[in-house]
Structure formats: C-alpha cells, structure tokens
Enzyme design. Structure first.
Site, PDB file in Angstrom:
ATOM      1  N   GLY A  23      56.947  29.476-110.116  1.00 36.35           N
ATOM      2  CA  GLY A  23      58.332  29.342-110.532  1.00 36.35           C
ATOM      3  C   GLY A  23      59.275  30.139-109.651  1.00 36.35           C
ATOM      4  CG  ASP A  24      61.303  32.673-110.789  1.00 35.29           C
ATOM      5  OD1 ASP A  24      62.178  32.287-111.577  1.00 35.29           O
ATOM      6  OD2 ASP A  24      60.323  33.362-111.127  1.00 35.29           O
ATOM      7  CD  GLU A  25      58.496  27.464-107.606  1.00 35.17           C
ATOM      8  OE1 GLU A  25      57.327  27.450-108.004  1.00 35.17           O
ATOM      9  OE2 GLU A  25      59.470  27.125-108.319  1.00 35.17           O
ATOM     10  N   GLY A  26      63.527  28.068-106.213  1.00 32.09           N
ATOM     11  CA  GLY A  26      64.821  27.594-105.721  1.00 32.09           C
ATOM     12  C   GLY A  26      65.036  26.111-105.973  1.00 32.09           C
ATOM     13  CE  LYS A  27      61.630  24.795-110.769  1.00 29.51           C
ATOM     14  NZ  LYS A  27      61.123  26.141-110.431  1.00 29.51           N
ATOM     15  N   GLY A  47      69.367  29.589 -96.890  1.00 29.38           N
ATOM     16  CA  GLY A  47      70.377  30.371 -97.602  1.00 29.38           C
ATOM     17  C   GLY A  47      70.635  29.734 -98.947  1.00 29.38           C
ATOM     18  N   GLY A  85      66.799  38.511-115.920  1.00 26.83           N
ATOM     19  CA  GLY A  85      67.071  39.713-115.142  1.00 26.83           C
ATOM     20  C   GLY A  85      65.819  40.496-114.792  1.00 26.83           C
ATOM     21  CD  GLN A 143      59.249  26.834-117.426  1.00 30.13           C
ATOM     22  OE1 GLN A 143      59.000  25.661-117.608  1.00 30.13           O
ATOM     23  NE2 GLN A 143      60.201  27.439-118.102  1.00 30.13           N
ATOM     24  N   GLY A 181      65.894  29.647-115.471  1.00 32.32           N
ATOM     25  CA  GLY A 181      67.241  29.528-114.926  1.00 32.32           C
ATOM     26  C   GLY A 181      67.227  28.895-113.552  1.00 32.32           C
ATOM     27  CG  HIS A 182      66.893  25.342-112.430  1.00 34.37           C
ATOM     28  ND1 HIS A 182      66.616  24.016-112.653  1.00 34.37           N
ATOM     29  CD2 HIS A 182      65.711  25.990-112.562  1.00 34.37           C
ATOM     30  CE1 HIS A 182      65.326  23.868-112.917  1.00 34.37           C
ATOM     31  NE2 HIS A 182      64.768  25.064-112.876  1.00 34.37           N
ATOM     32  CB  VAL A 227      67.331  33.065-117.668  1.00 37.05           C
ATOM     33  CG1 VAL A 227      67.373  33.204-119.187  1.00 37.05           C
ATOM     34  CG2 VAL A 227      67.898  31.715-117.266  1.00 37.05           C
ATOM     35  NE  ARG A 281      62.642  35.380-109.901  1.00 45.70           N
ATOM     36  CZ  ARG A 281      63.799  34.938-109.434  1.00 45.70           C
ATOM     37  NH1 ARG A 281      64.112  35.131-108.169  1.00 45.70           N
ATOM     38  NH2 ARG A 281      64.645  34.293-110.217  1.00 45.70           N
TER      39      ARG A 281
END
Length: 432
Positions: A13-17, A418, A304, A226, A41-42, A302, A307
C-alpha cells in the site's frame, strides 16, 4: 471499443495510486472504487494544491466525471459526508450529483468502530495495526449475513430489529470480553436518521450503469485501495486488511464481468514501505532508511502513522505481478532515490533450510523467516524530480529501472518523478 483499466497497489500500500488514477481519469468516463473503506488515503496534487481522498474515487477532481463506489467497499456514511463537505469547501463542484453508491454496499456503523478499537487495545503488543475505523468488523458482518446495506436506508425502520440484534451481539463482546462501554441502539438509530436523507439520492444500480457505459464504448477506470501484499488471502496473513486488494476483485467488487477488465496497471514505489505491524524483509533501520522516510514524506495521509522503509523487494513484487496479471507497472517516487551512492535490490530470499527462493512465500511467519538476497547497483547524484522525459533520466536511474523489469518480469509503462499530476513520464499509455 471501450478499454477499461484496473489500477492496483503492488506492494504493502501507499504506492501513490491516487495520483495515477487522477492522471489517467482524463481518458475515462467513470472511476470506480471496488474494495476497502475509509482506512486508505489517496493523495492528489494538482497545480501544487494537495487533496486527500479516503472513500471518494480519485477522479472526483475532474468535474465532468462520474465516480462510483462498488459493493466491495464498506461505507461509513458519516465519513463519506464529511469528505464530501471538505471537497465542497475546497471548491469541487456537484459531488453528490456525480457520486454513485451501490445499493449492496455494507455500511460501517458505530458498533463496528467500537469493536475494532476495543480489539486492538486488547491485543497489546500483538496488534494487527488496524486504523480502528470499523473496516474489519463491517466485512465480518457482510460474510455473516447480518450487514446493514445502503439499500436498507430506504426502509430503515423495517430493519430496526436487525440493527437492535446487532447492537446486542456487539455489546456482549464490548462489555464482557473487552470490558469497555456498550453502544446505544437509540443513539445509532438517531445517527442513521441524521445521514440517510443525504445518502439516499446517491444510491444507484452501479453494476448496470457500468455495463451500459461499457456498451456505449466509454472507458472506465477501476481503483483499488491498500496493496496486494495486504490482501486478505494472499498477503502476509494475519497482518493484512479485510478485503481482496488484487485486480481480480474489481469484477465482483464493482459488479462487472471479468471480460470488462482489459489492462492491469500495478503501482510500485521505487523502494518499499510498510505501515503498521507485520514482517518486512528489506526494512532498513539505518540512515538510508531514515533518509527515504524523510525525502519521501512517509507518513500516512489518513492516519499520520510513520511508514517503515526499505530497499526495493523484487521477490515480493514478482508474487504481486503473478497474482494480479499485471500488464504494466507504474514506478512512483523515483526522485526519492536521488543521491543514494549505492542501491540494493532484493532479488530473492534465503530460507531457514538453506534453500533460496525468488518469490515471496505466503503467511507472516514464512515471510519473517526470509533473509533477503541483494544485488548492488550504483546510485545517481543528478535530480530526477519533475523530469518528464525518459531520455533525461540519469543513466544509472535507467539501469535501475531496467533491472527491475528484468527481475520482476513486467514492463514499466509510467514513471512518476514527483507528486504533481504533471510530473510524470509516459512510456506506454494503458488506455492506448
């Protein structure tokens, strides 16, 4: 002919989708969330302005685009309305006119949240790492056939007895197992009556609407939440989320046939991160890991939560590619790797029995026992931030990307340099 693209996270998850879905949305007539809840969160950055989405699909900033929440998503009506209000205050127009909710979506109610938080507190050091937003218990109710679904809001007084039975069931666990305060049936009914009039107009036969759009030749974009390695079946169980995060889940989660899914775009960070508990073979505890976290702003959009960061894990990604049938990869946050003198790439693991494997095993215990096998590559000192043409990337950066393709067995279609929508290198357009 319509062409439909599924965008999924290929790591933890958190890959930048969110950025990529927003960027691709220009080619689609609709964006569909098909699993998860408001625990993911996205983050979108358009013209330097940051927007964080949780339940609403990442195409909502395109003002002529319809956005759909499929039945694979568990919906917190209160969280959804709060998100709508935030976006409206920021100037996004006609959200409630463009947002469509499947009638079969299970609802997250206060008793789900209470139990989720009580369970995590009871686990102590053995926490799974949930966000405490009621996602897991809501999915449990769905499977146990006791969920309150969006369609029930049309006749909420008729299902009041079902809600009362759920409250009694949850209160037994809350009071006697976890020793916390019970929830109130009357307060929950008051909460439901407070939000239902705004939710009801958005309830739509999403499955039929998507089918009709496809028949008209309109492109659709399916957005996962996710990452695959958090999938309830194929992730590092039990340190996983409560839904199927793989590309195949888009069909039942949106109510469309598998034949409608034409291209799978796997979003992949140029390094690896994980939030919460669970095994992480390439995790770094040194200055390199700290530097990745700082440059990559690695905090949950979402929650905070900080990671955990580590080297790129090609063996884990290979598992994800095979599960999802990834057509092409999008590498994000390449610029975060700038300035690292020597880069390590995990190409496999050494197992406790002395044997080597080139793919992630199943289950947390097996993954925790893996010792990463690394290849070492030279880094680059030139900045890749905001680069929009592949030929302008440093040679060592291109070599790193090429080696990722070779080891993982899937081509790179897009490179993000970026957070802004425009800071993107296109090699192969998924909708082409």
């Amino acid at each position: 002919m319509a062409k439909n693209v599924v965008v999924i996270g290929s790591q933890w998850g958190d890959e930048g989708k969110g950025k990529i879905v927003d960027w691709l949305a220009e080619q689609a007539s609709g964006v569909v969330r098909f699993q998860g809840g408001h625990n993911a969160g996205h983050t979108l950055v358009v013209g330097g302005k940051k927007t964080i989405l949780r339940l609403i699909p990442s195409g909502i900033l395109h003002e002529n685009l319809d956005c759909f929440i499929g039945s694979g998503v568990v919906v917190s009506p209160e969280a959804l309305l709060a998100e709508i209000d935030e976006l409206q205050a920021a100037g996004v127009k006609n959200i409630e006119g463009r947002l469509k909710i499947a009638p079969t979506c299970p609802l997250i109610l206060p008793y789900h949240i209470a139990l989720d938080q009580a369970r995590e507190a009871s686990r102590g050091s053995g926490k799974i790492g949930t966000t405490g937003r009621g996602i897991g218990p809501a999915y449990e109710d769905k499977v146990a056939r006791r969920a309150i679904r969006a369609v029930d809001l049309f006749n909420i007084d008729q299902v009041a007895e079902k809600i009362k039975a759920n409250v009694e069931l949850y209160n037994v666990q809350l009071q006697h197992l976890h020793r916390v305060e019970p929830v109130s049936f009357e307060a929950i009914m008051q909460t439901i009556h407070g939000f239902k009039d705004r939710i009801l107009p958005m309830i739509t036969d999403v499955s039929r609407t998507l089918y009709e759009k496809n028949q008209k030749g309109e492109n659709l974009l399916f957005e996962g939440a996710q990452g695959t390695l958090l999938d309830i079946d194929y992730g590092t169980y039990p340190f996983v989320t409560s839904s199927n995060c793989s590309a195949g889940a888009a069909a039942p989660g949106a109510g469309v046939p598998p034949q409608m899914l034409n291209y799978v775009l796997g979003i992949v960070k140029a390094y690896t991160t994980r939030v919460g508990s669970g095994p992480f073979p390439t995790e770094l505890f040194d200055e390199v890991g700290k530097g990745l976290a700082e440059r990559g702003h690695e905090f949950g959009s979402v929650t905070g939560r900080a990671r955990r960061c580590g080297w790129f894990d090609a063996a884990a990604l290979k598992r994800s590619i095979q599960i999802n049938g990834i057509t092409g990869m999008c590498i994000t946050k390449l610029d975060v790797m700038d300035g690292i003198e020597e880069i390590k790439l995990c190409v496999g693991y050494r197992l406790p029995d002395g044997k080597d494997t080139d793919i992630l095993p199943f289950g947390a215990e097996a993954v925790a026992a893996c010792e990463p096998i690394y290849e070492t590559m030279p880094g680059w000192q030139d900045s890749t931030f905001g680069v929009k043409e592949y030929d302008k990337l440093p040679e060592n950066a291109k070599a790193y990307l090429k080696r990722i393709e070779e080891v993982c067995g899937a081509p790179i279609a897009i490179i993000s340099t970026g957070p802004d929508r425009e800071e993107t290198i296109l090699l192969q357009h998924p909708f082409a």
